[in-house]
Every structure is written in structure tokens, then in C-alpha cells.
Design a protein around this motif. Sequence first.
Motif, mmCIF file in Angstrom:
data_model
loop_
_atom_site.group_PDB
_atom_site.id
_atom_site.type_symbol
_atom_site.label_atom_id
_atom_site.label_comp_id
_atom_site.label_asym_id
_atom_site.label_seq_id
_atom_site.Cartn_x
_atom_site.Cartn_y
_atom_site.Cartn_z
ATOM 1 N N SER A 268 1.095 -1.284 -0.085
ATOM 2 C CA SER A 268 0.034 0.476 -0.232
ATOM 3 C C SER A 268 0.835 1.246 -0.015
ATOM 4 O O SER A 268 0.582 2.331 0.052
ATOM 5 C CB SER A 268 -1.177 0.307 0.930
ATOM 6 N N VAL A 269 1.732 1.123 -0.595
ATOM 7 C CA VAL A 269 2.723 1.859 0.106
ATOM 8 C C VAL A 269 2.577 2.973 -1.283
ATOM 9 O O VAL A 269 3.018 2.235 -2.144
ATOM 10 C CB VAL A 269 4.254 1.837 0.323
ATOM 11 N N PRO A 270 3.035 4.380 -1.978
ATOM 12 C CA PRO A 270 3.436 4.883 -3.005
ATOM 13 C C PRO A 270 4.675 4.222 -3.375
ATOM 14 O O PRO A 270 5.643 3.824 -2.970
ATOM 15 C CB PRO A 270 3.560 6.400 -2.648
ATOM 16 N N GLY A 271 4.475 4.427 -4.752
ATOM 17 C CA GLY A 271 5.717 4.063 -5.779
ATOM 18 C C GLY A 271 5.287 1.832 -5.988
ATOM 19 O O GLY A 271 6.737 1.487 -6.658
ATOM 20 N N GLY A 272 4.775 1.346 -5.214
ATOM 21 C CA GLY A 272 4.801 0.033 -5.550
ATOM 22 C C GLY A 272 4.939 -0.560 -3.991
ATOM 23 O O GLY A 272 4.999 -0.059 -2.905
ATOM 24 N N PRO A 273 5.476 -2.653 -4.137
ATOM 25 C CA PRO A 273 5.914 -2.871 -2.805
ATOM 26 C C PRO A 273 7.422 -2.515 -1.939
ATOM 27 O O PRO A 273 7.986 -2.089 -2.938
ATOM 28 C CB PRO A 273 6.118 -4.416 -3.217
ATOM 29 N N GLN A 274 6.968 -2.374 -0.980
ATOM 30 C CA GLN A 274 8.317 -1.965 -0.195
ATOM 31 C C GLN A 274 8.538 -3.142 0.943
ATOM 32 O O GLN A 274 8.273 -3.232 1.328
ATOM 33 C CB GLN A 274 8.366 -0.586 0.493
ATOM 34 N N ARG A 275 9.950 -3.813 0.979
ATOM 35 C CA ARG A 275 10.040 -4.860 2.093
ATOM 36 C C ARG A 275 9.950 -3.594 3.350
ATOM 37 O O ARG A 275 10.627 -2.759 3.855
ATOM 38 C CB ARG A 275 10.915 -4.843 1.725
ATOM 39 N N GLN A 276 9.334 -4.059 4.151
ATOM 40 C CA GLN A 276 10.066 -3.571 5.998
ATOM 41 C C GLN A 276 9.588 -4.606 7.004
ATOM 42 O O GLN A 276 9.543 -6.040 6.661
ATOM 43 C CB GLN A 276 8.427 -2.931 5.876
ATOM 44 N N MET A 277 10.078 -4.106 7.840
ATOM 45 C CA MET A 277 9.545 -5.335 9.286
ATOM 46 C C MET A 277 8.399 -4.657 10.399
ATOM 47 O O MET A 277 8.257 -3.589 10.217
ATOM 48 C CB MET A 277 11.343 -4.676 10.050
ATOM 49 N N ILE A 278 7.616 -5.375 10.907
ATOM 50 C CA ILE A 278 6.589 -5.469 11.936
ATOM 51 C C ILE A 278 7.054 -6.135 12.428
ATOM 52 O O ILE A 278 7.560 -7.010 12.595
ATOM 53 C CB ILE A 278 5.038 -5.981 10.633
ATOM 54 N N VAL A 279 7.151 -5.199 13.759
ATOM 55 C CA VAL A 279 7.787 -5.766 15.246
ATOM 56 C C VAL A 279 6.412 -6.125 15.776
ATOM 57 O O VAL A 279 5.070 -4.762 16.779
ATOM 58 C CB VAL A 279 8.909 -4.703 16.308
ATOM 59 N N ALA A 280 5.744 -6.837 15.686
ATOM 60 C CA ALA A 280 4.459 -7.110 16.560
ATOM 61 C C ALA A 280 4.921 -7.199 18.502
ATOM 62 O O ALA A 280 5.300 -7.793 19.227
ATOM 63 C CB ALA A 280 4.165 -8.567 16.337
ATOM 64 N N SER A 281 3.406 -6.335 19.067
ATOM 65 C CA SER A 281 3.517 -6.697 20.207
ATOM 66 C C SER A 281 3.184 -8.106 20.914
ATOM 67 O O SER A 281 2.835 -8.740 19.958
ATOM 68 C CB SER A 281 2.635 -5.058 20.661
ATOM 69 N N PRO A 282 2.957 -8.845 22.268
ATOM 70 C CA PRO A 282 2.334 -9.414 22.310
ATOM 71 C C PRO A 282 1.058 -9.664 21.894
ATOM 72 O O PRO A 282 -0.293 -10.545 21.602
ATOM 73 C CB PRO A 282 2.112 -9.827 24.162
ATOM 74 N N ARG A 283 -0.091 -8.826 21.735
ATOM 75 C CA ARG A 283 -1.914 -8.188 21.419
ATOM 76 C C ARG A 283 -1.683 -9.322 20.008
ATOM 77 O O ARG A 283 -2.375 -9.452 19.547
ATOM 78 C CB ARG A 283 -2.271 -7.301 21.852
ATOM 79 N N LEU A 284 -0.106 -8.228 19.050
ATOM 80 C CA LEU A 284 -0.555 -8.440 18.028
ATOM 81 C C LEU A 284 -0.385 -9.421 17.228
ATOM 82 O O LEU A 284 -0.780 -9.870 16.180
ATOM 83 C CB LEU A 284 0.434 -7.415 17.003
ATOM 84 N N TYR A 285 0.849 -10.116 18.047
ATOM 85 C CA TYR A 285 1.302 -11.355 17.631
ATOM 86 C C TYR A 285 -0.183 -12.608 18.006
ATOM 87 O O TYR A 285 -0.311 -13.575 17.400
ATOM 88 C CB TYR A 285 2.353 -11.846 19.042
ATOM 89 N N LYS A 286 -0.893 -12.881 18.358
ATOM 90 C CA LYS A 286 -2.038 -12.956 19.157
ATOM 91 C C LYS A 286 -2.830 -13.194 17.652
ATOM 92 O O LYS A 286 -3.093 -14.444 17.587
ATOM 93 C CB LYS A 286 -2.366 -13.033 20.499
ATOM 94 N N THR A 287 -3.105 -11.884 17.146
ATOM 95 C CA THR A 287 -3.873 -12.080 16.092
ATOM 96 C C THR A 287 -2.551 -12.656 15.245
ATOM 97 O O THR A 287 -4.006 -13.665 14.062
ATOM 98 C CB THR A 287 -3.756 -10.326 15.429
ATOM 99 N N LEU A 288 -1.619 -12.596 14.672
ATOM 100 C CA LEU A 288 -0.954 -12.666 13.782
ATOM 101 C C LEU A 288 -0.859 -14.621 14.103
ATOM 102 O O LEU A 288 -0.990 -15.595 12.952
ATOM 103 C CB LEU A 288 0.153 -11.761 14.047
ATOM 104 N N HIS A 289 -0.820 -14.886 15.271
ATOM 105 C CA HIS A 289 -0.740 -16.560 15.333
ATOM 106 C C HIS A 289 -1.527 -16.941 15.184
ATOM 107 O O HIS A 289 -2.232 -18.106 14.447
ATOM 108 C CB HIS A 289 -0.325 -16.654 17.335
ATOM 109 N N ALA A 290 -3.287 -16.734 15.181
ATOM 110 C CA ALA A 290 -4.325 -17.130 15.228
ATOM 111 C C ALA A 290 -4.469 -17.322 13.133
ATOM 112 O O ALA A 290 -4.991 -18.552 12.828
ATOM 113 C CB ALA A 290 -5.787 -16.552 15.836
ATOM 114 N N ALA A 291 -4.637 -16.238 12.854
ATOM 115 C CA ALA A 291 -4.346 -15.947 11.069
ATOM 116 C C ALA A 291 -3.472 -17.387 10.955
ATOM 117 O O ALA A 291 -3.612 -17.994 9.949
ATOM 118 C CB ALA A 291 -3.806 -14.510 10.777
ATOM 119 N N HIS A 292 -2.390 -17.405 11.283
ATOM 120 C CA HIS A 292 -1.108 -18.538 10.720
ATOM 121 C C HIS A 292 -1.837 -19.774 10.925
ATOM 122 O O HIS A 292 -1.895 -20.808 9.857
ATOM 123 C CB HIS A 292 0.009 -17.984 11.059
#
Length: 224
Positions: free
Chosen positions: A121-145
Motif C-alpha cells: 500500500s505504499v506509494p511507488g509499489g511494494p516495499q520490504r518492511q519489518m513489522i514488530v509485533a507486541s504480544p497483542r498483535l502477535y496473538k492475532t498473527l498467530h491465530a491467522a497463521h
Amino acid sequence: MSVNRTEDYMPKVDEFNIDPVLDARPEQATSAAVQEGWEAADKLSVSANDYPVEFRFNEGEFTVIKFLDPNGPFASYKQHFLQQKTEGKRSYVSLGPNDPLCTKLGSKPEDKRAFTIANLSVPGGPQRQMIVASPRLYKTLHAAHFSPAGPLNKNYWAISRTGKMQQTVYHLTPIKPRDLMEDWQINAEEVEKAIAEMKPYDRSIIKEHTWAELEEIANQLLGL
């Protein structure tokens, strides 16, 4: 399927079975404090040429991303976040429950898990980034995985965050490649070509201080 998580759904701390990464002063400059993969995440020095761009949420807005790590988080660790004597806060990777920031300052580090993503969603096309998950966000990602829509690196995902503090909610919705153009006006062929050239990050980009450096930091914050 949309995966949402609030504090009410958070399991007890002991369900994560997070083992201390170190229980004594490490002898090496680079410790075992940072680990990789889902197993390490559940248990729970930056390269000048490859400084990571950290993902930031736009409140209430969905961002389309693609997870690039083949085996879950590329780094799982505990992190101190301390107020400086001048102004602002700084983060430090914990070297274990007995590190100087714990024993001298009484700091309680928070669990962190880092993932490599392509932000579509960044302007100019895909960009590699790092997402650092807090415990709460990690639980959402873990459940989705581990949901029928998983694993995380199978599909694209629309991610957003709403609310603040204890009312924070993360939303994660899977997107199939064929739906990128119709629903998100993103060219799947161009995106796949760009992502094919991206490599996942590894633990070397997570800056770690030595035990001696953490002692010096603790003393400075104590005014010693």
C-alpha cells in the motif's frame, strides 16, 4: 475470514511457555537473546547497508501486506523501553531476567516478535518492511497463521488497527491474489515480480548491546 483480537482473548502468560533466554552474564558479544521461527516466538547489530523500514499503522485504515518469512518470525526477543534522562524513550534488547536493566532499574521487558513483510500500500509499489509485533498483535498473527486461511505467507492480508491502549483491536483479513485488482486495485503480476526479488530479514538486523554496555546504560540512567 477476518481475525480480530482484543485483550479479552489473550491467554495466560504461562500458555506462551516463554523460557528465559539467558540466566547469567553472557560471555559472547552476540547473545542467544534473539531467536527465529514460530516455536521460538511461542516460547518466548543493524547492517548499515540494509537498515530495515519498520511498518507503521495508519489508524483505522487497512494496509495490504504479504508475509515473507518461511518459518514464522525471523526474530523473537524481549525488549526494554526506557525513558532517557534528556527526553524520549529508547529500546534495548534484554539479555535475560538478570540483565543490568532488570536488576538495576527494575525494568520488565516486553515480548517482541519481528516479521518481514512486503507493504503493497505504499506509494511507488511494494516495499520490504519489518513489522514488530507486541504480544497483542502477535496473538492475532498467530491465530491467522494456524487458521484455515493460513499459513501467514500463503495469502496476502489486509491489516488494520483501531482503538488505543487496552481497547486496541487488530484486524487481519486474508486476500487471494485473484482479488487484489478487483478489491484493492493492485496488479498481482507486478506485485509478485517485485516480491520475488525481496529476501526476508534475519536476526542480524536486531541491534543487541553487550552485558557491559547494558551496565553502562543502567548506570547512566541512574546518574552514577
